[in-house]
Design an enzyme around this catalytic site. Structure first.
Site, PDB file in Angstrom:
ATOM      1  N   LEU A   1      32.290  68.248  46.767  1.00 17.99           N
ATOM      2  CA  LEU A   1      33.223  67.706  45.792  1.00 17.99           C
ATOM      3  C   LEU A   1      33.153  66.187  45.898  1.00 17.99           C
ATOM      4  O   LEU A   1      32.956  65.641  46.982  1.00 17.99           O
ATOM      5  CB  LEU A   1      34.656  68.168  46.074  1.00 17.99           C
ATOM      6  CG  LEU A   1      34.948  69.671  45.970  1.00 17.99           C
ATOM      7  CD1 LEU A   1      36.392  69.944  46.380  1.00 17.99           C
ATOM      8  CD2 LEU A   1      34.693  70.187  44.565  1.00 17.99           C
ATOM      9  N   ASP A   2      33.301  65.505  44.776  1.00 20.97           N
ATOM     10  CA  ASP A   2      33.311  64.053  44.805  1.00 20.97           C
ATOM     11  C   ASP A   2      34.458  63.555  45.677  1.00 20.97           C
ATOM     12  O   ASP A   2      35.457  64.256  45.880  1.00 20.97           O
ATOM     13  CB  ASP A   2      33.467  63.487  43.390  1.00 20.97           C
ATOM     14  CG  ASP A   2      32.282  63.834  42.498  1.00 20.97           C
ATOM     15  OD1 ASP A   2      31.197  64.097  43.037  1.00 20.97           O
ATOM     16  OD2 ASP A   2      32.461  63.842  41.264  1.00 20.97           O
ATOM     17  N   LYS A   3      34.340  62.329  46.153  1.00 16.36           N
ATOM     18  CA  LYS A   3      35.332  61.749  47.063  1.00 16.36           C
ATOM     19  C   LYS A   3      36.753  61.919  46.550  1.00 16.36           C
ATOM     20  O   LYS A   3      37.658  62.322  47.292  1.00 16.36           O
ATOM     21  CB  LYS A   3      35.020  60.269  47.271  1.00 16.36           C
ATOM     22  CG  LYS A   3      36.066  59.516  48.089  1.00 16.36           C
ATOM     23  CD  LYS A   3      35.736  58.032  48.181  1.00 16.36           C
ATOM     24  CE  LYS A   3      36.816  57.273  48.933  1.00 16.36           C
ATOM     25  NZ  LYS A   3      36.524  55.809  49.011  1.00 16.36           N
TER      26      LYS A   3
END
Length: 326
Positions: A138-140
């Site tokens: 998942l993106d940051k």
């Protein structure tokens, strides 16, 4: 550092006519099909004593297979005590609910302080699993559910399941613009031609499909439920920007904040103050890699999205006949 391995076996009747890489994946399930394909191309695989370098070679029942290969040891990352919200765990997998601001894997600019570093601290034995068992990312600043494998066989099966699109991932998001109906974005994604840190819809990209439906309509925004059919980097963010409905707060693909007419100061402040993409991985469903039991987890949207939705509802109630088409 590298580890030499030697594998031997004999193809059975059920392998007759299968591609070599497919048959080897079935014969040696502890190794991913991608890794096996690499070994074939590196001429590390022989059938009945003869080197075979074509993954698509068809095999016969009774053929003896011999693999002599090496597994390069991955870089040893630092184990760090970082809190993880674990919603499920057994001997083979765990599911975590990731908060905003936590990077999944070390990389340029983020050498530590990630989910991977936390996993190494909590489960030292996971160091023997590639990428510390991380199957997808998942993106940051995207929140929500992600699965991690605790063993090599579990990771191999989960990666294969992802490639077969047998793992279901659903997200909630808040998009800019008043959308009337759901739909599907089927557009290939690849590296941006000029900005290498960004992704873009491009004819030379990899296939990418995102399904979305409208959950709630606001005056100038829309709450969405999305399902990934593929898992490209930044897929939802890129696809929604591509159809001119970028996600609220997206610092990369959202563009400049556009003013909304007749908006209250509180409404404008809430939008300006939302400093991450409004995206949450809310549902994860998969077949357990060992027991094959179908499992499903849900995560409610985080408080910052709850607060934003309430602000949007208030704005819509104050301007019931003033839709803003942006």
């Amino acid at each position: 550092m590298s580890q030499a391995i030697e594998l031997t076996g004999v193809f059975a009747d059920q392998h007759y006519g299968m591609r070599l890489d497919q048959a080897l994946s079935d014969l040696f399930p502890d190794y991913s099909r991608t890794r096996i394909k690499e070994w074939i191309l590196q001429e590390r695989v022989s059938l009945d004593g003869k080197i075979v370098a074509l993954p698509r070679e068809r095999v016969l029942a009774g053929q003896a297979v011999h693999i002599q290969a090496e597994i390069v040891e991955e870089k040893r990352w630092l184990a760090q005590e970082i809190e993880l919200n674990i919603v499920y765990e057994d001997d083979h997998i765990l599911v975590i609910d990731k908060p905003a601001g936590l990077v999944v894997h070390p990389g340029a600019g983020t050498p530590d302080g990630t989910v991977l570093n936390a996993l190494l601290h909590r489960y030292p034995e996971i160091a023997d699993v590639p990428r510390a068992g991380i199957v997808h990312r998942l993106d940051k600043d995207t929140t929500g559910l992600m699965v991690v494998a605790k063993t090599v066989p579990a990771q191999t099966h989960l990666v294969d399941a992802l490639q077969r699109r047998d793992i279901t991932r659903e997200y909630e998001a808040i998009a800019i613009g008043h959308m009337t109906a759901g739909g599907t974005v089927d557009a290939p994604i690849g590296r941006h031609g000029n900005i290498r840190t960004q992704m873009a819809v491009t004819p030379t990209g990899k296939p990418a499909v995102t399904h979305y439906r409208v959950m709630e309509k606001f005056r100038a925004h829309t709450r969405l439920r999305l399902r990934l059919e593929t898992g490209r980097t930044h897929q939802i963010r890129v696809h929604m920007a591509h159809i001119k409905h970028p996600l609220v707060g997206d610092p990369v693909y959202g563009g400049r904040l556009r003013p909304i007419r007749n908006a209250s100061p509180e409404f404008t402040a809430a939008l300006r103050g939302f400093q991450r993409q409004a995206l949450h991985a809310t549902m994860l469903r998969l077949a357990h890699p060992v027991t094959c039991e179908l499992m499903e987890w849900h995560s409610p949207i985080p408080q910052d999205m709850v607060d934003l939705i309430e602000v949007l509802r208030v704005d819509t109630a104050e301007h019931p006949d003033d839709l803003v088409w942006i």
